[in-house]
Design a protein around this motif. Structure first.
Motif, PDB file in Angstrom:
ATOM      1  N   GLU A 518       0.822  -1.210   0.000  1.00 21.60           N
ATOM      2  CA  GLU A 518       0.000   0.000   0.000  1.00 21.60           C
ATOM      3  C   GLU A 518       0.856   1.260   0.000  1.00 21.60           C
ATOM      4  O   GLU A 518       0.527   2.255  -0.661  1.00 21.60           O
ATOM      5  CB  GLU A 518      -0.925  -0.010   1.218  1.00 21.60           C
ATOM      6  CG  GLU A 518      -1.981  -1.104   1.205  1.00 21.60           C
ATOM      7  CD  GLU A 518      -2.947  -0.931   0.042  1.00 21.60           C
ATOM      8  OE1 GLU A 518      -3.174   0.210  -0.389  1.00 21.60           O
ATOM      9  OE2 GLU A 518      -3.490  -1.954  -0.436  1.00 21.60           O
ATOM     10  N   GLU A 519       1.974   1.224   0.728  1.00 22.87           N
ATOM     11  CA  GLU A 519       2.837   2.394   0.783  1.00 22.87           C
ATOM     12  C   GLU A 519       3.445   2.685  -0.585  1.00 22.87           C
ATOM     13  O   GLU A 519       3.530   3.835  -1.030  1.00 22.87           O
ATOM     14  CB  GLU A 519       3.948   2.199   1.826  1.00 22.87           C
ATOM     15  CG  GLU A 519       3.454   2.107   3.266  1.00 22.87           C
ATOM     16  CD  GLU A 519       2.885   0.744   3.592  1.00 22.87           C
ATOM     17  OE1 GLU A 519       2.987  -0.164   2.729  1.00 22.87           O
ATOM     18  OE2 GLU A 519       2.334   0.591   4.706  1.00 22.87           O
ATOM     19  N   THR A 522       0.852   4.116  -2.999  1.00 22.82           N
ATOM     20  CA  THR A 522       0.583   5.528  -2.686  1.00 22.82           C
ATOM     21  C   THR A 522       1.667   6.427  -3.247  1.00 22.82           C
ATOM     22  O   THR A 522       1.389   7.485  -3.843  1.00 22.82           O
ATOM     23  CB  THR A 522       0.464   5.723  -1.170  1.00 22.82           C
ATOM     24  OG1 THR A 522      -0.585   4.888  -0.670  1.00 22.82           O
ATOM     25  CG2 THR A 522       0.157   7.165  -0.833  1.00 22.82           C
ATOM     26  N   GLN A 525       1.418   6.469  -7.183  1.00 25.88           N
ATOM     27  CA  GLN A 525       0.304   7.281  -7.657  1.00 25.88           C
ATOM     28  C   GLN A 525       0.529   8.770  -7.407  1.00 25.88           C
ATOM     29  O   GLN A 525      -0.025   9.610  -8.110  1.00 25.88           O
ATOM     30  CB  GLN A 525      -0.993   6.827  -6.973  1.00 25.88           C
ATOM     31  CG  GLN A 525      -1.435   5.431  -7.398  1.00 25.88           C
ATOM     32  CD  GLN A 525      -2.596   4.910  -6.576  1.00 25.88           C
ATOM     33  OE1 GLN A 525      -3.051   5.574  -5.643  1.00 25.88           O
ATOM     34  NE2 GLN A 525      -3.052   3.688  -6.896  1.00 25.88           N
ATOM     35  N   SER A 526       1.359   9.092  -6.429  1.00 26.53           N
ATOM     36  CA  SER A 526       1.686  10.501  -6.171  1.00 26.53           C
ATOM     37  C   SER A 526       2.779  11.018  -7.084  1.00 26.53           C
ATOM     38  O   SER A 526       3.076  12.211  -7.080  1.00 26.53           O
ATOM     39  CB  SER A 526       2.110  10.685  -4.710  1.00 26.53           C
ATOM     40  OG  SER A 526       1.081  10.270  -3.836  1.00 26.53           O
TER      41      SER A 526
END
Length: 579
Positions: A518-519, A522, A525-526
């Motif tokens: 998940e990290e 994130t 996607q950033s």
């Protein structure tokens, strides 16, 4: 479709120039027009006052004459013995003698009253009428009036009572008459006068060649006039307290004075053009200047538009095109004032310098982007180089010369392709050949633990794509998903998507590994560089940066985890077969 109305800013020079010109000219024109109408009003007031005084004077004289005749009638009723004898005679002979004497008295009196055409005495009980006329009265008029008086006094006594207090107007035949009737017992003593008789002195009133004076009833009906009225629509029902304008064109000045002795008025009608013909020359000059100013106002706007606004509009039009990014436009040469020509020449020279400077900056940016792109491509190479040396070392230890030969041949092909990696684009066919060669090297490295399937349509073989695009994500999948515990399958699916506004090439890379954390998702996607516990995910960031430089933001990369497991990378590239 109709054209839209252009929007004018309140802060624009055009708006300020137009408003400034109107602010100067409109008050001036308004003042001149007001001055002209004020002068006309003053003349109207003067003419109306003068005419009002003259009409009042003549109306006063007529009232005085009618009042004298009224006093004579009252004197006859109250003090004349013969009138009393006619009212209550002792015999028919006494009535006849009294009637004769009254006739003589009235005959003497009629000469003294110029405003009276006839005196009469009517006996209600005997149905007998005695009247005395002036010599100017015709027999037909006399007979017509006698018949009316007999009908009026014998058939409608209420009307007789209505006329006891003053003179009243009555239409008889084709003429109007003023009558005064005083009742005494069974007798009616009275006088009458034709309105034309009262009008004779009015011919002496100087109302000009087109003006006329006339008598009107209290209902505003014209009775008789010195001249034909210039307009039949004149309204005499507004009263004569002050002057007013009337007529179909509202060009007739009306003044009047009501009679104090009867229900009629004396009025004067004066045409406006006759009043204004004696205006001072300044009035005409003012009127000429006013209309000339109004006529010159559009010419002034046209002159202002041509001299100032048109050059400004051309300059603004060029500035708007430059604002849209067209720095190569220039202001064309055209006849204009010296100031605008200087501005245009300076502006064109400045834009030429800006265009040249922009070209230099653009070329410098291209060189910088190309160098950055090559750096990013070469930045990928050390990862594979280190892994390849490790594979050869392991094969040499086990003395597997056949695989060493195959591995060496694959490395030769691989590095031959890498030596061309300074190219911005390669065909999809070449990229896939390189990917298959790379996958074979990795299969030699992980025998039995890695399988890869590549599916791409033949019609896309010549489509250009950035080099090392697919290999980067395969390398990440192999690095993070392949283990010796269980085999990993990797698939590469390529197809053309034509459902959107513009067609695009979709490249989907899937593996059966443990997928992204998940990290990591994130951070990806950033748009950030990813650093986890194992290593830095520099490959994904580099590819995204390369695509941004090559496609100007039209390409896209999305990363997510598949179901039930594994990482999925979707790449969308604009379909540009001619690039």
């Amino acid at each position: 479709m109709g054209g839209t109305i252009p929007r004018i800013s309140w802060n624009s020079i055009r708006f300020k120039l137009v408003v400034g010109l109107l602010a100067v000219t409109v008050p001036l024109i308004t003042l001149l027009i007001y001055s002209n109408y004020y002068s006309i009003g003053v003349v109207h007031n003067q003419v109306a006052l003068s005419s009002k005084n003259m009409v009042s004077l003549y109306m006063g004289q007529i009232d005085t004459q009618l009042q004298d005749a009224d006093r004579n009638l009252l004197s006859l009723v109250n003090s004349n013995f013969d009138i009393a004898s006619m009212d209550n005679p002792k015999s028919d002979d006494e009535y006849v003698l009294a009637k004769h004497r009254v006739s003589n008295t009235l005959g003497r009196d009629i000469v003294l009253y110029k405003s009276v055409d006839a005196f009469f005495v009517y006996s209600e009980s005997r149905r007998d009428l005695l009247d005395v006329f002036k010599s100017a009265v015709t027999f037909a008029e006399r007979d017509q009036v006698e018949q009316y008086i007999q009908r009026y006094l014998s058939g409608n006594p209420d009307h007789a009572d209505a006329g006891n207090n003053s003179w009243f107007v009555q239409s008889i035949g084709q003429d109007y008459y003023m009558l005064r009737i005083v009742k005494s017992g069974t007798l009616y003593v009275g006088a009458w006068v034709n309105a034309k008789t009262l009008l004779v002195p009015l011919n002496l009133i100087d109302l000009g060649s087109e003006g006329s004076s006339l008598f009107v009833t209290d209902q505003g009906i014209p009775m008789v006039s010195t001249k034909p009225l210039p307009d039949e629509t004149v309204d005499f029902t507004k009263g004569f307290g002050q002057y007013y304008m009337s007529g179909s064109k509202n060009n007739l000045l009306i003044v009047g004075e009501p009679s104090q002795e009867g229900n009629f008025s004396l009025a004067a009608v004066i045409p406006d053009r006759q009043i204004l013909q004696n205006l001072p020359m300044i009035s005409r000059v003012i009127e000429t200047i006013s209309f000339a100013s109004i006529g010159l106002l559009p010419i002034s706007f046209l002159f202002l538009h041509k001299i100032v606004l048109v050059p400004l509009q051309r300059l603004i039009a060029v500035m708007r095109r430059i604002n849209d990014g067209n720095v190569n436009v220039r202001i064309e040469s055209y006849p204009a004032s010296d100031e605008f020509q200087l501005v245009n020449q300076t502006f064109n020279k400045m834009m030429a310098q800006i265009e040249q400077l922009k070209i230099n900056v653009y070329e410098e940016q291209l060189s910088k982007q190309k160098a950055e792109l090559q750096h990013l491509q070469l930045q990928i190479n050390p990862h594979f180089f280190m892994n390849s040396l490790n594979i050869l070392f392991n094969l040499a230890q086990v003395k597997n010369y056949e695989l060493i030969q195959e591995m060496t041949l694959c490395l030769v092909r691989y590095f031959r392709f890498m030596f061309r990696s300074n190219l911005t684009f390669v065909s999809l066919h070449d990229e896939l050949q390189h990917v298959r060669n790379y996958v074979r090297i990795q299969e030699l490295r992980f025998p039995g633990s890695l399988t890869c399937n590549i599916d791409a349509p033949d019609f896309l073989e010549n489509v250009p794509i950035p080099p090392l695009l697919i290999q980067t994500f395969l390398e990440n999948s192999i690095k993070h998903a392949v283990t010796l515990e269980e085999p990993v399958r990797i698939s590469v699916d390529i197809d053309l998507n034509e459902k959107g506004l513009e067609p695009c090439i979709e490249i989907v890379i899937r593996d059966t590994g443990k997928g992204f954390s998940e990290e990591v998702l994130t951070e990806i996607q950033s748009g950030n560089r990813v650093i986890d516990q194992q290593d830095e995910h520099i490959g994904i960031w580099n590819v995204r940066r390369r695509l941004q430089l090559l496609y100007d933001g039209k390409a896209a990369i999305s990363c997510y985890n598949g179901y039930p497991r594994g990482a999925v990378v979707e790449i969308k590239l604009p379909y540009q077969p001619e690039r």
